[in-house]
Design an enzyme around this catalytic site. Sequence first.
Site, PDB file in Angstrom:
ATOM      1  N   TYR A  72       0.892  -1.123  -0.091  1.00  0.00           N
ATOM      2  CA  TYR A  72       0.184   0.116   0.066  1.00  0.00           C
ATOM      3  C   TYR A  72       0.883   1.171   0.006  1.00  0.00           C
ATOM      4  CZ  TYR A  72      -4.460  -2.417   0.507  1.00  0.00           C
ATOM      5  OH  TYR A  72      -5.398  -3.279  -0.010  1.00  0.00           O
ATOM      6  N   ASP A 123      -5.285 -32.984   3.137  1.00  0.00           N
ATOM      7  CA  ASP A 123      -6.140 -33.597   2.075  1.00  0.00           C
ATOM      8  C   ASP A 123      -5.305 -34.455   1.109  1.00  0.00           C
ATOM      9  OD1 ASP A 123      -8.216 -32.333   3.162  1.00  0.00           O
ATOM     10  OD2 ASP A 123      -8.221 -30.579   1.710  1.00  0.00           O
ATOM     11  N   GLU A 136      -3.254 -29.534   7.744  1.00  0.00           N
ATOM     12  CA  GLU A 136      -3.342 -28.339   6.649  1.00  0.00           C
ATOM     13  C   GLU A 136      -4.251 -27.478   7.096  1.00  0.00           C
ATOM     14  OE1 GLU A 136      -5.032 -28.386   2.301  1.00  0.00           O
ATOM     15  OE2 GLU A 136      -4.357 -30.218   3.087  1.00  0.00           O
TER      16      GLU A 136
END
Length: 392
Positions: A133, A279, A226
């Site tokens: 920014y 996963d 995870e």
Amino acid sequence: MAMAEAEAEAEAEVPAASLFGADCRLCSADVLSPPEVRARIEVAVLNFLALLSSPSSPSISVLPLISRKSTNCSLRSGLLSDVSSVYLSYAFCKRSLMRENDAKAFVRVWKVMEMCYKILGEGKLVTQRELFYKLLSDSPKYFSCQRHVNQTIQDVVSLLRCTRQSLGIMASSRGALIGRLVLHEPEEEHIDCSILGPSGHAITGDLNQLSRLNLSSDARYLILVEKDAIFQRLAEDRLYNQLPCILITAKGYPDIATRFILHRLSQTFPNMPIFALVDWNPAGLSILCTYKYGSISMGLESYRYACNVKWLGLRGDDLQLIPQSSFQELKPRDLQVAKSLLSSKFLQDTHRAELTRMVETGTRAEIEALYCHGFDFLGKFIARKIVQGDYI
């Protein structure tokens, strides 16, 4: 014509133009004090001005950066440990003002170095988002998105050969931990992570603060999770009271701060194995590999965070526990990640076999699919696999 010759000559001398030390094989980023980093930036500026003001053949110098391409990376193994990590060799790419596609990237490097010089002079630390920014406000022509800042920071790390934290840029941490761990910070009250709520203890992005922590634990296992939802499920069930462990998560793709504290834990408690619960899809394996080996994009620092992570689950052998209705088709993004992993040099054979099975079946499965056996099944699943040594 003279400019083209000057550029060609500079390009030919790129390896010789490296500003800060040389290693014929292994390159790394140094942890430096603010004065040392500011001195390296000053050297870069002086070299630029010297070439520009040369009486014989003034020219605009190229910036020699350690190449962060897969062709310049390999895997190194520790001499006294079983930890392997990605490293970058001493091969260069460059940023040049004289190339149309490179000109903006060249300018961005100087602007980020200028900002880092100011930050370090003020004794501050900023996040990548804060830096974006500020640069968006000061130089919107060059920094229109966060990706420009992230890539340029890695360019500056490659040029100056110092860590991102040394530049005054703090990791934006999403991570949390909970379990049988007590954190002691000098002159601060200790934090007992076993009595916290299911959200756990938020990991600060200040690596200097993390490095000052004194750690004590009676845990036997580190379980790397995870996803935040799974982390909170296990924390809610107080898994660490049934299985002496510490739970840690980055809530998705690992950030530097989470990788840093995981590495600190592994160094402090070298006999405490690390098990990953991800996963069964290419992204899950990619996350595991980042913790285990590091990443090519941060190859100059990977060895600082690499850990010997074992894959606990989900794996192919666990799929028999999941109903057919819970499987999902691989998405195009999954296939892209799989292709990248399969082409890598460091994917071990057992991991490659799991990934190949995903691609061949065209399916994926999430950890939450185990809830078909009840919400308390996940803790039992983890404990059983650890006791039986069912991990790779």
